[in-house]
Enzyme design. Structure first.
Site, short mmCIF file in Angstrom:
data_model
loop_
_atom_site.label_atom_id
_atom_site.label_comp_id
_atom_site.label_asym_id
_atom_site.label_seq_id
_atom_site.Cartn_x
_atom_site.Cartn_y
_atom_site.Cartn_z
N SER A 186 0.89 -1.20 0.38
CA SER A 186 -0.04 -0.30 -0.35
C SER A 186 0.82 1.16 0.10
CB SER A 186 -0.96 0.49 1.14
OG SER A 186 -0.48 -0.10 2.79
N HIS A 214 -5.17 -2.87 -3.40
CA HIS A 214 -4.52 -2.05 -3.70
C HIS A 214 -4.78 -2.63 -5.21
CE1 HIS A 214 -3.97 1.74 -1.27
NE2 HIS A 214 -3.76 0.54 0.27
N LYS A 244 -11.80 1.31 -2.15
CA LYS A 244 -10.03 1.45 -2.98
C LYS A 244 -10.83 1.75 -4.41
CE LYS A 244 -7.28 1.31 0.66
NZ LYS A 244 -6.28 0.29 1.97
#
Ligand code: PLP
Length: 388
Positions: A186, A214, A244
């Protein structure tokens, strides 16, 4: 004055003073995000290079309509844990989409990624078990491991040999073993070496778990880090977040049927926490359809990150996350301030989010950035930060 404060306030004030002195205090800044990449702060419009909404799906019209429709139909809250009355009909659709994207039997959705990790890890490891964790893995992996009561060991970042040495010397002393890593790191943006980790996991009968917060939507054609190496890497526990690349809120685990069934009946952060609001579930379902149907959109954030790293002569980006290491917290804060003056929002990342001495700017690229925005950012960083 402070000696007259009650001891609790004195404790807090002293802690804050120490954090201030080390440039490590964090403050909330009101930020109006009405566009996927442009934000308003203090009356100024800034181009953000620090949102994790990689595909702009938090603002996508179809995603917003899905959320609004779900509110109209089901209301704003789930009203209870999913095991009580909170399992509204939208969950099944979301979980089948997640399982299809990740190529697993089933999926289980949690309230957030953090809640997912602190629920999943103690379901599969406890006292007498061994958990190996990459030293740069996300805070909530460590929190889940600590809650489990298992023996926790960290291995050097992306050092498969180091992980393997631990297993060779110690695996036999433990009942079960988990290997936990971010799929996409991350704060560093690099990928975990999943094919090699999976081979080591296989050799020592350890269960590999990736946190792909991610990865989903942006690597492996949008399917995440297990799909970023050609053939699908066998990762039996694929965890991630809907907050995300998917643009909304919530966490998930994708895995085999028995694993998901066990999680639904044993993971404490699933059992004892209220289900996601219907709007979040409906939004994520539409977002996942967009991810499935638009590989070009999914490829764009990494392509823009690579345009940036090429312009600055940095190592080629592996994900939409590009770190620029600056060392001390004050240096990162100053660099962030300088970019603000040029109209760019790039928050400084400081310890304990990253190890001491590695404070940085962490840039994230969105499918909705223009090439010209990226080039302008590269020029400003080159002139104002790397050259000073
Ligand atoms: C953001 C993040 C999480 C937490 O997910 P939330 O849904 O925001 O709670 C977990 N793991 C990693 C690697 C993350 O970056």
């Amino acid at each position: 004055m402070s000696s007259s404060l009650p001891s609790l306030d004195r404790f807090a004030s002293d802690k804050l003073a120490a954090l201030d002195a080390a440039a490590l205090r964090r403050r909330l800044r009101e930020t109006d995000r009405t566009d996927p990449v442009r934000v308003q702060r203090d009356g100024k419009t800034l181009l953000s290079f620090c949102c994790n909404d990689y595909l702009g799906l938090s603002q996508h019209p179809a995603v917003k309509v899905a959320a609004i429709d779900a509110i109209a139909r089901y209301g704003v809250g789930a009203a209870a844990s999913r095991l009580v009355t909170g399992n509204h009909p939208l969950f099944a659709g979301l979980e089948s989409r997640l399982a299809a994207l990740k190529g697993t039997d089933d999926a289980c959705v949690f309230g957030s990624g953090y809640l997912a990790n602190i629920g999943i890890i103690p379901t599969f490891a406890g006292p007498g078990d061994l958990i190996l964790i990459d030293e740069l893995a996300h805070a909530c992996i460590w929190a889940g491991a600590k809650l489990s009561g298992a023996k926790v060991i960290s291995f050097r970042h992306n050092d498969v040999e180091h992980a393997s040495e631990f297993l060779q010397s110690s695996r036999a002393a433990f009942r079960h073993s988990l290997i936990c890593t971010d799929g996409v790191f991350s704060m560093d943006g690099d990928l975990a070496p999943l094919p090699d980790l999976a081979a080591v996991a296989e050799r020592y009968d350890a269960w590999l778990m990736t946190d792909d917060a991610h990865g989903i939507g942006v690597v492996g054609g949008g399917r995440g880090s297990s799909f970023a190496f050609g053939d699908k890497v066998p990762v039996p526990l694929q965890m991630g977040t809907l907050s995300k690349g998917v643009g909304g809120y919530g966490g998930y685990l994708c895995a085999s049927q028995p694993v998901i069934d066990l999680v639904r009946t044993r993971a404490r952060s699933f059992i004892y926490s209220t289900g996601l609001p219907p709007a979040s579930v409906a939004a994520a379902s539409v977002a996942l359809d967009l991810i499935r149907d638009h590989p070009d959109l999914c490829a764009r954030p990494v392509n823009l990150a690579r345009r940036f790293t090429a312009a600055l002569g940095l190592p080629q980006a592996e994900s939409p996350i590009v770190p620029i290491l600056l060392g001390e917290a004050t240096a990162a804060l100053q660099a962030s301030d300088r970019l603000l003056q040029h109209g760019f929002l790039v928050t400084a990342i400081r310890p304990p989010t990253v190890p001491a001495g590695t404070a940085r700017l962490r840039l994230t690229f969105s499918a909705l950035h223009d090439e010209a925005d990226v080039d302008r950012l590269a020029t400003v960083i080159s002139n104002e930060i790397l050259r000073s």
